[in-house]
Design a protein around this motif. Sequence first.
Motif, PDB file in Angstrom:
ATOM      1  N   TRP A   1      -8.565  -1.643  11.111  1.00 45.28           N
ATOM      2  CA  TRP A   1      -8.461  -0.251  11.547  1.00 45.28           C
ATOM      3  C   TRP A   1      -9.765   0.511  11.338  1.00 45.28           C
ATOM      4  CZ3 TRP A   1      -5.093   1.827  14.685  1.00 45.28           C
ATOM      5  CH2 TRP A   1      -3.891   1.141  14.908  1.00 45.28           C
ATOM      6  N   ARG A   2     -10.539   0.112  10.347  1.00 42.91           N
ATOM      7  CA  ARG A   2     -11.853   0.737  10.177  1.00 42.91           C
ATOM      8  C   ARG A   2     -12.763   0.411  11.364  1.00 42.91           C
ATOM      9  NH1 ARG A   2     -14.664  -1.458   5.171  1.00 42.91           N
ATOM     10  NH2 ARG A   2     -15.090  -3.176   6.603  1.00 42.91           N
ATOM     11  N   GLU A   3     -12.716  -0.839  11.794  1.00 42.24           N
ATOM     12  CA  GLU A   3     -13.523  -1.230  12.951  1.00 42.24           C
ATOM     13  C   GLU A   3     -13.041  -0.543  14.222  1.00 42.24           C
ATOM     14  OE1 GLU A   3     -13.140  -5.439  12.907  1.00 42.24           O
ATOM     15  OE2 GLU A   3     -14.288  -5.674  11.025  1.00 42.24           O
ATOM     16  N   LYS A   4     -11.746  -0.315  14.312  1.00 43.54           N
ATOM     17  CA  LYS A   4     -11.176   0.289  15.515  1.00 43.54           C
ATOM     18  C   LYS A   4     -11.397   1.793  15.564  1.00 43.54           C
ATOM     19  CE  LYS A   4      -7.231  -1.264  16.978  1.00 43.54           C
ATOM     20  NZ  LYS A   4      -5.783  -1.550  17.208  1.00 43.54           N
ATOM     21  N   THR A   5     -11.284   2.462  14.409  1.00 41.73           N
ATOM     22  CA  THR A   5     -11.297   3.927  14.397  1.00 41.73           C
ATOM     23  C   THR A   5     -12.486   4.547  13.658  1.00 41.73           C
ATOM     24  OG1 THR A   5     -10.022   4.095  12.341  1.00 41.73           O
ATOM     25  CG2 THR A   5      -8.773   3.904  14.408  1.00 41.73           C
ATOM     26  N   GLY A   6     -13.178   3.752  12.859  1.00 40.14           N
ATOM     27  CA  GLY A   6     -14.242   4.300  12.035  1.00 40.14           C
ATOM     28  C   GLY A   6     -13.742   4.910  10.738  1.00 40.14           C
ATOM     29  N   ARG A   7     -12.445   4.963  10.526  1.00 42.11           N
ATOM     30  CA  ARG A   7     -11.853   5.524   9.310  1.00 42.11           C
ATOM     31  C   ARG A   7     -11.398   4.402   8.390  1.00 42.11           C
ATOM     32  NH1 ARG A   7      -7.198   7.517   9.558  1.00 42.11           N
ATOM     33  NH2 ARG A   7      -7.407   8.986   7.834  1.00 42.11           N
ATOM     34  N   GLN A   8     -11.620   4.599   7.092  1.00 41.94           N
ATOM     35  CA  GLN A   8     -11.118   3.627   6.127  1.00 41.94           C
ATOM     36  C   GLN A   8     -10.010   4.254   5.311  1.00 41.94           C
ATOM     37  OE1 GLN A   8     -13.179   0.541   4.543  1.00 41.94           O
ATOM     38  NE2 GLN A   8     -12.344   0.607   2.481  1.00 41.94           N
ATOM     39  N   VAL A   9      -8.835   3.716   5.440  1.00 44.75           N
ATOM     40  CA  VAL A   9      -7.715   4.180   4.625  1.00 44.75           C
ATOM     41  C   VAL A   9      -7.937   3.697   3.193  1.00 44.75           C
ATOM     42  CG1 VAL A   9      -5.225   3.979   4.254  1.00 44.75           C
ATOM     43  CG2 VAL A   9      -6.144   4.191   6.585  1.00 44.75           C
ATOM     44  N   MET A  10      -7.753   4.586   2.240  1.00 41.60           N
ATOM     45  CA  MET A  10      -7.869   4.222   0.827  1.00 41.60           C
ATOM     46  C   MET A  10      -6.535   3.649   0.361  1.00 41.60           C
ATOM     47  SD  MET A  10      -8.867   6.606  -2.507  1.00 41.60           S
ATOM     48  CE  MET A  10     -10.656   6.453  -2.390  1.00 41.60           C
ATOM     49  N   VAL A  11      -6.573   2.470  -0.213  1.00 39.77           N
ATOM     50  CA  VAL A  11      -5.369   1.825  -0.745  1.00 39.77           C
ATOM     51  C   VAL A  11      -5.521   1.686  -2.256  1.00 39.77           C
ATOM     52  CG1 VAL A  11      -3.891  -0.215  -0.721  1.00 39.77           C
ATOM     53  CG2 VAL A  11      -5.001   0.548   1.392  1.00 39.77           C
ATOM     54  N   ALA A  12      -4.546   2.198  -3.005  1.00 43.08           N
ATOM     55  CA  ALA A  12      -4.530   2.064  -4.460  1.00 43.08           C
ATOM     56  C   ALA A  12      -3.635   0.879  -4.812  1.00 43.08           C
ATOM     57  CB  ALA A  12      -4.022   3.337  -5.114  1.00 43.08           C
ATOM     58  N   PHE A  13      -4.269  -0.259  -5.059  1.00 38.98           N
ATOM     59  CA  PHE A  13      -3.523  -1.453  -5.448  1.00 38.98           C
ATOM     60  C   PHE A  13      -3.134  -1.324  -6.918  1.00 38.98           C
ATOM     61  CE2 PHE A  13      -6.154  -2.978  -1.919  1.00 38.98           C
ATOM     62  CZ  PHE A  13      -5.225  -3.678  -1.165  1.00 38.98           C
ATOM     63  N   ASN A  14      -1.868  -1.557  -7.214  1.00 38.94           N
ATOM     64  CA  ASN A  14      -1.382  -1.467  -8.586  1.00 38.94           C
ATOM     65  C   ASN A  14      -1.799  -2.721  -9.347  1.00 38.94           C
ATOM     66  OD1 ASN A  14      -0.058  -1.089 -10.986  1.00 38.94           O
ATOM     67  ND2 ASN A  14       1.998  -1.020 -10.117  1.00 38.94           N
ATOM     68  N   ILE A  15      -2.801  -2.578 -10.203  1.00 44.29           N
ATOM     69  CA  ILE A  15      -3.300  -3.734 -10.951  1.00 44.29           C
ATOM     70  C   ILE A  15      -2.872  -3.684 -12.420  1.00 44.29           C
ATOM     71  CG2 ILE A  15      -5.253  -3.998  -9.380  1.00 44.29           C
ATOM     72  CD1 ILE A  15      -7.022  -2.834 -11.677  1.00 44.29           C
ATOM     73  N   THR A  16      -1.868  -2.867 -12.747  1.00 43.39           N
ATOM     74  CA  THR A  16      -1.366  -2.776 -14.115  1.00 43.39           C
ATOM     75  C   THR A  16      -1.073  -4.168 -14.666  1.00 43.39           C
ATOM     76  OG1 THR A  16      -0.392  -0.623 -13.657  1.00 43.39           O
ATOM     77  CG2 THR A  16       0.479  -1.831 -15.552  1.00 43.39           C
ATOM     78  N   ASP A  17      -1.675  -4.477 -15.815  1.00 40.57           N
ATOM     79  CA  ASP A  17      -1.567  -5.838 -16.345  1.00 40.57           C
ATOM     80  C   ASP A  17      -2.246  -5.878 -17.707  1.00 40.57           C
ATOM     81  OD1 ASP A  17      -1.169  -8.669 -16.456  1.00 40.57           O
ATOM     82  OD2 ASP A  17      -1.569  -8.853 -14.310  1.00 40.57           O
ATOM     83  N   GLU A  18      -2.363  -7.071 -18.271  1.00 36.86           N
ATOM     84  CA  GLU A  18      -3.201  -7.296 -19.444  1.00 36.86           C
ATOM     85  C   GLU A  18      -4.650  -6.963 -19.063  1.00 36.86           C
ATOM     86  OE1 GLU A  18      -5.966  -9.323 -21.903  1.00 36.86           O
ATOM     87  OE2 GLU A  18      -5.534  -9.978 -19.860  1.00 36.86           O
ATOM     88  N   THR A  19      -5.439  -6.493 -20.011  1.00 37.79           N
ATOM     89  CA  THR A  19      -6.737  -5.904 -19.701  1.00 37.79           C
ATOM     90  C   THR A  19      -7.668  -6.853 -18.949  1.00 37.79           C
ATOM     91  OG1 THR A  19      -6.553  -4.530 -21.681  1.00 37.79           O
ATOM     92  CG2 THR A  19      -8.724  -4.691 -20.670  1.00 37.79           C
ATOM     93  N   ASP A  20      -7.816  -8.088 -19.392  1.00 40.22           N
ATOM     94  CA  ASP A  20      -8.695  -9.020 -18.688  1.00 40.22           C
ATOM     95  C   ASP A  20      -8.193  -9.285 -17.276  1.00 40.22           C
ATOM     96  OD1 ASP A  20     -10.459  -9.247 -20.781  1.00 40.22           O
ATOM     97  OD2 ASP A  20      -9.540 -11.058 -21.608  1.00 40.22           O
ATOM     98  N   ASP A  21      -6.878  -9.341 -17.106  1.00 43.91           N
ATOM     99  CA  ASP A  21      -6.331  -9.541 -15.768  1.00 43.91           C
ATOM    100  C   ASP A  21      -6.600  -8.327 -14.882  1.00 43.91           C
ATOM    101  OD1 ASP A  21      -5.374 -12.109 -16.167  1.00 43.91           O
ATOM    102  OD2 ASP A  21      -3.422 -11.440 -16.877  1.00 43.91           O
ATOM    103  N   MET A  22      -6.550  -7.134 -15.449  1.00 44.51           N
ATOM    104  CA  MET A  22      -6.858  -5.947 -14.648  1.00 44.51           C
ATOM    105  C   MET A  22      -8.294  -5.988 -14.144  1.00 44.51           C
ATOM    106  SD  MET A  22      -4.883  -2.569 -15.937  1.00 44.51           S
ATOM    107  CE  MET A  22      -5.684  -2.370 -17.517  1.00 44.51           C
ATOM    108  N   ARG A  23      -9.210  -6.422 -14.987  1.00 46.55           N
ATOM    109  CA  ARG A  23     -10.600  -6.536 -14.533  1.00 46.55           C
ATOM    110  C   ARG A  23     -10.723  -7.557 -13.407  1.00 46.55           C
ATOM    111  NH1 ARG A  23     -14.045  -6.648 -20.138  1.00 46.55           N
ATOM    112  NH2 ARG A  23     -12.539  -8.266 -20.644  1.00 46.55           N
TER     113      ARG A  23
END
Length: 421
Positions: free
Chosen positions: A211-233
């Motif tokens: 969609w960025r290539e099609k429209t020039g807009r990038q939708v922001m996605v907040a991926f839930n990475i809640t986890d143990e600290t090393d896994d979050m990194r």
Amino acid sequence: MERLVADYLIETPLPLDEVAAMMAGEQSSGTFVRVAGETDELRARSAAEVTSIEQLAETPEAALHSAYLERKDISGPFRRARVSIAFPTENIGRNLPTLAATVAGNLYDLGEVTGLKLTGLTVPSDYRARYEFPRIGIEGTRRTTGVVGRPVFGTIVKPNVGMRTDDIAELVDRLCAAGIDFIKDDEICANPNIAPLSERVPAVMRVIRKWREKTGRQVMVAFNITDETDDMRRHADLVAAEGGSCVMASLNWCGLSAIQTLRAHTPLAIHAHRNGFGGLSRHPLLGMSFQPYHVLYRLAGVDHMHVHGTGGKFADTAQDVAEAARACLQPLSQVGADDRVMPAFSSGQWAGTLERSLTAAGSSDLMFMCGGGILAHPNGAAAGVASLHQAYEALSHGRALASAASDYSELATAMAFFGSR
């Protein structure tokens, strides 16, 4: 001497000045009796200071039980008061968990009090500058999404859990086609077996890039990475490698140290989800208010902060939401970069609640997130997104939504469908 100031609401049957002094001593240089080595010089250098006591009402019944008072055969009346205590920052250093332990910590367990709530936290500018600032913040979020002069309109992946990776990617595709600005995972969907982040992030980001290539807009996605600290990194690295711009974490279950570690590790926006905050805040005489809570996590360097929503499904009053949103939009200090964070309104929101959110924030610098308010619109997600734009267009021209709906079919449908609930 540089000091930070903590404000409390307390309840006690004992003399207020004695209890306040005991609180200051307990959380700085003292304990319940003077000990060897606790010199006058040490106390002058490191002791906290009670700066004000404002007595409030008395009550015959205690808010909370205290076995200590019971053993001492001490009963009411129970006095309530607002107390402010100044703590030397050199007792703490640059140490966020110890800062929290100082202004809260054992105070909640003191037998002399039958209620204690941390209601305010003010940090001096030089001390604030020791900690992380947002990497993205309000202006960066606007640059990333291309949203200027209006709220960032977002939604939440629904159903909360249970969809497979392909289903989620297809939903994201529909939402991008609908013109959404921001999409976030639900707080209870992080790395499930049915749609693990190792699959979900690449699949969703393929859609975002398309969609960025099609429209020039990038939708922001907040991926839930809640986890143990090393896994979050590791999860954050995956999001960055795929060209993502945002990750989300459940603050209360990761903790201050983990959020600090994540902030130091990644340049991505951190979308701060406060689920569980009600357990800290809802009792009027226990826990902490939003203001000190959000100060602690802003010192950890988050970029967005949930404030719930007015007229939504949660217990917050309109005043609670307004105070939270406006706190996010105020700098913690005048030193260093812009440290304001973008308030994220959510919970039962739809086009008809937008006006209340704008009024609460006193600004259009906010995220307005609608799960059902978009995905349950009778005419589909695109109509749900359109109804938000139409509502903002009407409100920005001073029009009431009820009358403006006659000019906007998607808004009219939303008013009829959601307004009856």
